[in-house]
Design a protein around this motif. Structure first.
Motif, mmCIF file in Angstrom:
data_model
loop_
_atom_site.group_PDB
_atom_site.id
_atom_site.type_symbol
_atom_site.label_atom_id
_atom_site.label_comp_id
_atom_site.label_asym_id
_atom_site.label_seq_id
_atom_site.Cartn_x
_atom_site.Cartn_y
_atom_site.Cartn_z
ATOM 1 N N GLU A 190 22.365 26.803 38.948
ATOM 2 C CA GLU A 190 22.663 28.023 38.196
ATOM 3 C C GLU A 190 21.653 29.134 38.488
ATOM 4 O O GLU A 190 22.022 30.287 38.705
ATOM 5 C CB GLU A 190 22.647 27.691 36.701
ATOM 6 C CG GLU A 190 23.778 28.324 35.934
ATOM 7 C CD GLU A 190 23.729 27.883 34.476
ATOM 8 O OE1 GLU A 190 23.273 28.682 33.655
ATOM 9 O OE2 GLU A 190 24.106 26.726 34.210
ATOM 10 N N VAL A 191 20.390 28.760 38.470
ATOM 11 C CA VAL A 191 19.302 29.726 38.698
ATOM 12 C C VAL A 191 19.405 30.336 40.099
ATOM 13 O O VAL A 191 19.314 31.549 40.262
ATOM 14 C CB VAL A 191 17.921 29.030 38.527
ATOM 15 C CG1 VAL A 191 16.789 29.947 38.936
ATOM 16 C CG2 VAL A 191 17.737 28.566 37.096
ATOM 17 N N ARG B 174 22.338 32.682 40.489
ATOM 18 C CA ARG B 174 22.078 33.945 39.782
ATOM 19 C C ARG B 174 21.131 34.842 40.564
ATOM 20 O O ARG B 174 21.000 36.012 40.294
ATOM 21 C CB ARG B 174 21.412 33.612 38.453
ATOM 22 C CG ARG B 174 22.205 33.952 37.257
ATOM 23 C CD ARG B 174 21.475 33.893 35.933
ATOM 24 N NE ARG B 174 20.158 33.366 35.868
ATOM 25 C CZ ARG B 174 19.816 32.241 35.227
ATOM 26 N NH1 ARG B 174 20.741 31.504 34.654
ATOM 27 N NH2 ARG B 174 18.566 31.861 35.163
ATOM 28 N N ASP C 114 17.877 34.204 40.587
ATOM 29 C CA ASP C 114 16.574 34.123 39.910
ATOM 30 C C ASP C 114 15.714 33.070 40.581
ATOM 31 O O ASP C 114 16.176 32.356 41.471
ATOM 32 C CB ASP C 114 16.770 33.795 38.422
ATOM 33 C CG ASP C 114 17.227 35.021 37.635
ATOM 34 O OD1 ASP C 114 16.747 36.121 37.954
ATOM 35 O OD2 ASP C 114 18.062 34.863 36.730
ATOM 36 N N VAL D 59 13.485 29.612 40.757
ATOM 37 C CA VAL D 59 13.352 28.260 40.215
ATOM 38 C C VAL D 59 11.934 28.154 39.629
ATOM 39 O O VAL D 59 10.995 28.732 40.189
ATOM 40 C CB VAL D 59 13.569 27.229 41.355
ATOM 41 C CG1 VAL D 59 13.247 25.819 40.919
ATOM 42 C CG2 VAL D 59 15.004 27.344 41.890
#
Ligand code: AMP
Length: 181
Positions: free
Chosen positions: A47-48, A51, A53, A55
């Motif tokens: 998910e990260v 997105r 973003d 880790v």
């Protein structure tokens, strides 16, 4: 090897690692492989990563620490996409100190923002991933660029112009590394 998303750092890191006989350690590739294989790590970070973003630092440090202990890394390594935060740089320094291995230098592949956006658009991204690219650029400016300041005065930081033909950029990096030897 450092550089903003879309700077071509993965391509250049692979070439330089090949010619200098260094283990190419790309944390992005490692995470993507874990995601593709559906390992617990892959599921945890999916998910990260999707997105755009970062880790968590602890996880990344554990991953790199383990990777650096593999046989091929003992003859020298090129880190691609790591460290991406000051906390990762600090953690890496501790890991390398523990192993008695010095970090040779940092190569920054610099590409102006407008060229990064142009490149992303030339790849024909959908709106969705275009937004992700812009987000990744923001994350880079906020969290990764300060890493360069952290390295200043600790190890040589070489800024290489990342605009031009792929071969030409590889040559620029090679000549910087040759001069540093
Ligand atoms: P990259 O291929 O280097 O652009 O990495 C792709 C994605 O993997 C990044 O956008 C992050 O979500 C994640 N990633 C890779 N390296 C790191 C790192 N050192 N720290 C945190 N996240 C990372």
């Amino acid at each position: 090897m450092m550089g903003p998303p879309g700077s071509g750092k993965g391509t250049q890191a692979e070439r330089i690692a090949g010619s200098q006989q260094l283990a190419h350690i790309s944390t992005g590739d490692m995470l993507r492989a874990a995601m593709a294989a559906g390992t617990p790590l892959g599921l945890q970070v999916k998910e990260v990563v999707e997105r755009g973003d970062l880790v968590p630092d602890e996880l990344m440090l554990a991953l790199v620490d383990e990777r650096l202990q593999q046989d091929d890394a003992t003859g020298g390594f090129l880190l691609d996409g790591f460290p991406r935060t000051v906390a990762q740089a600090e953690g890496l320094a501790k890991v390398l100190e523990g192993q008695g291995v010095p970090l040779g230098c940092v190569v920054l592949l610099s590409v102006p923002d407008d060229v990064l956006v142009e490149r992303a658009m030339a790849r024909g991204r959908t709106d969705d991933s275009e937004a992700t690219i812009r987000h990744r650029l923001g994350v880079y400016l906020e969290q990764t660029e300060p890493v360069l300041g952290w390295y200043e005065g600790k190890v040589p930081v070489y800024e290489v112009d990342g605009v031009g033909e792929i071969d030409e950029i590889t040559e620029r990096i090679q000549s910087v590394l040759d001069d540093a030897d």
